[in-house]
Design an enzyme around this catalytic site. Structure first.
Site, mmCIF file in Angstrom:
data_model
loop_
_atom_site.group_PDB
_atom_site.id
_atom_site.type_symbol
_atom_site.label_atom_id
_atom_site.label_comp_id
_atom_site.label_asym_id
_atom_site.label_seq_id
_atom_site.Cartn_x
_atom_site.Cartn_y
_atom_site.Cartn_z
ATOM 1 N N ASP A 33 0.845 -1.195 0.000
ATOM 2 C CA ASP A 33 0.000 0.000 0.000
ATOM 3 C C ASP A 33 0.883 1.249 0.000
ATOM 4 O O ASP A 33 1.891 1.318 0.712
ATOM 5 C CB ASP A 33 -0.916 -0.004 1.233
ATOM 6 C CG ASP A 33 -2.055 0.986 1.104
ATOM 7 O OD1 ASP A 33 -3.213 0.545 0.995
ATOM 8 O OD2 ASP A 33 -1.789 2.213 1.106
ATOM 9 N N ILE A 34 0.469 2.234 -0.759
ATOM 10 C CA ILE A 34 1.272 3.449 -0.907
ATOM 11 C C ILE A 34 1.248 4.313 0.368
ATOM 12 O O ILE A 34 2.165 5.113 0.597
ATOM 13 C CB ILE A 34 0.781 4.246 -2.146
ATOM 14 C CG1 ILE A 34 1.871 5.137 -2.706
ATOM 15 C CG2 ILE A 34 -0.481 5.038 -1.857
ATOM 16 C CD1 ILE A 34 1.581 5.667 -4.103
ATOM 17 N N ASN A 91 -13.759 -4.208 1.634
ATOM 18 C CA ASN A 91 -14.926 -3.332 1.650
ATOM 19 C C ASN A 91 -15.988 -3.755 0.652
ATOM 20 O O ASN A 91 -15.692 -4.376 -0.369
ATOM 21 C CB ASN A 91 -14.487 -1.904 1.306
ATOM 22 C CG ASN A 91 -13.605 -1.308 2.368
ATOM 23 O OD1 ASN A 91 -13.896 -1.425 3.551
ATOM 24 N ND2 ASN A 91 -12.523 -0.688 1.949
ATOM 25 N N GLN A 98 -15.066 2.544 0.760
ATOM 26 C CA GLN A 98 -14.064 2.039 -0.185
ATOM 27 C C GLN A 98 -13.640 3.162 -1.130
ATOM 28 O O GLN A 98 -14.488 3.878 -1.662
ATOM 29 C CB GLN A 98 -14.662 0.871 -0.982
ATOM 30 C CG GLN A 98 -13.717 0.268 -1.996
ATOM 31 C CD GLN A 98 -14.337 -0.940 -2.706
ATOM 32 O OE1 GLN A 98 -15.393 -1.415 -2.300
ATOM 33 N NE2 GLN A 98 -13.696 -1.404 -3.743
ATOM 34 N N HIS A 104 -10.324 -5.446 -3.316
ATOM 35 C CA HIS A 104 -8.996 -5.670 -2.750
ATOM 36 C C HIS A 104 -9.125 -6.061 -1.290
ATOM 37 O O HIS A 104 -10.044 -5.620 -0.591
ATOM 38 C CB HIS A 104 -8.102 -4.435 -2.886
ATOM 39 C CG HIS A 104 -8.724 -3.155 -2.421
ATOM 40 N ND1 HIS A 104 -9.634 -2.459 -3.183
ATOM 41 C CD2 HIS A 104 -8.579 -2.440 -1.285
ATOM 42 C CE1 HIS A 104 -10.008 -1.369 -2.531
ATOM 43 N NE2 HIS A 104 -9.391 -1.341 -1.354
ATOM 44 N N HIS A 106 -6.954 -5.791 2.171
ATOM 45 C CA HIS A 106 -5.791 -5.239 2.862
ATOM 46 C C HIS A 106 -5.236 -6.323 3.785
ATOM 47 O O HIS A 106 -6.006 -6.995 4.484
ATOM 48 C CB HIS A 106 -6.186 -4.056 3.752
ATOM 49 C CG HIS A 106 -6.752 -2.872 3.033
ATOM 50 N ND1 HIS A 106 -6.054 -1.702 2.859
ATOM 51 C CD2 HIS A 106 -7.961 -2.664 2.458
ATOM 52 C CE1 HIS A 106 -6.799 -0.825 2.220
ATOM 53 N NE2 HIS A 106 -7.974 -1.380 1.963
HETATM 54 P P1 AMP Z 1 -9.840 1.351 0.204
HETATM 55 O O1 AMP Z 1 -10.234 2.523 1.054
HETATM 56 O O2 AMP Z 1 -10.141 0.041 0.879
HETATM 57 O O3 AMP Z 1 -10.397 1.451 -1.186
HETATM 58 O O4 AMP Z 1 -8.259 1.392 0.130
HETATM 59 C C1 AMP Z 1 -7.543 1.792 -0.993
HETATM 60 C C2 AMP Z 1 -6.090 1.726 -0.631
HETATM 61 O O5 AMP Z 1 -5.333 1.842 -1.813
HETATM 62 C C3 AMP Z 1 -5.605 2.808 0.330
HETATM 63 O O6 AMP Z 1 -5.053 2.187 1.498
HETATM 64 C C4 AMP Z 1 -4.542 3.563 -0.481
HETATM 65 O O7 AMP Z 1 -3.449 3.975 0.308
HETATM 66 C C5 AMP Z 1 -4.135 2.521 -1.504
HETATM 67 N N1 AMP Z 1 -3.609 3.034 -2.767
HETATM 68 C C6 AMP Z 1 -4.158 3.982 -3.554
HETATM 69 N N2 AMP Z 1 -3.419 4.167 -4.663
HETATM 70 C C7 AMP Z 1 -2.378 3.313 -4.567
HETATM 71 C C8 AMP Z 1 -1.251 3.007 -5.392
HETATM 72 N N3 AMP Z 1 -1.036 3.646 -6.556
HETATM 73 N N4 AMP Z 1 -0.379 2.066 -4.971
HETATM 74 C C9 AMP Z 1 -0.568 1.432 -3.806
HETATM 75 N N5 AMP Z 1 -1.621 1.651 -2.979
HETATM 76 C C10 AMP Z 1 -2.506 2.583 -3.352
#
Ligand code: AMP
Length: 123
Positions: A33-34, A91, A98, A104, A106
């Site tokens: 995760d970024i 989610n 989400q 996805h 986590h």
């Molecule tokens: P969600 O709220 O469950 O949709 O989580 C989306 C997740 O994606 C968040 O924890 C972000 O930090 C992560 N995220 C968004 N863009 C990227 C990316 N380019 N590379 C890695 N993680 C990302």
């Protein structure tokens, strides 16, 4: 919600956006995760076009669902947290908040994680 083929995780799957890859097989792709929320914070996504948990559970084939959930555990092993423990979060629907509309899971790990509910219930 229909699947947006240009969502950021679809673009990562197509190799259009870089990601710190952890694992890949026929069913899943995993990357860091970024914005990590724990010492270990990985995301595991199915290869197919599914928006969220509900969509994946309802439309995914048995092979996709089994392959994906086995891959989540393989990713935990690859990260070295299979025995120390990890939490999964996924989610579905508006209340889950989400952000990225490609299903996805986590994986959070690497420390004692505290309470399960992140946001307190409103009065
Ligand atoms: P969600 O709220 O469950 O949709 O989580 C989306 C997740 O994606 C968040 O924890 C972000 O930090 C992560 N995220 C968004 N863009 C990227 C990316 N380019 N590379 C890695 N993680 C990302």
């Amino acid at each position: 919600m229909s699947y947006d083929t240009n969502n950021i995780f679809a673009r990562i799957l197509r190799g259009e956006i870089p990601a710190k890859k952890i694992y890949e097989d026929d069913w899943a792709f995993a990357f860091h995760d970024i914005h990590p929320q724990a010492p270990v914070h990985a995301l595991v996504i199915p290869k197919g076009p599914y928006t969220c948990w509900r969509d994946f559970a309802e439309r995914g084939s048995d092979a996709e669902v089994a392959g994906f959930f086995r891959a989540v555990q393989t990713v935990a092993k690859t990260l070295g947290v299979s025995e120390t423990g990890y939490r999964t979060i996924a989610n579905a629907g508006p209340d889950s908040m989400q952000e990225v509309p490609h299903f996805h899971v986590h994986i959070l790990a690497g420390a004692r994680l505290g309470t399960k509910i992140v946001t307190p219930l409103a009065d």
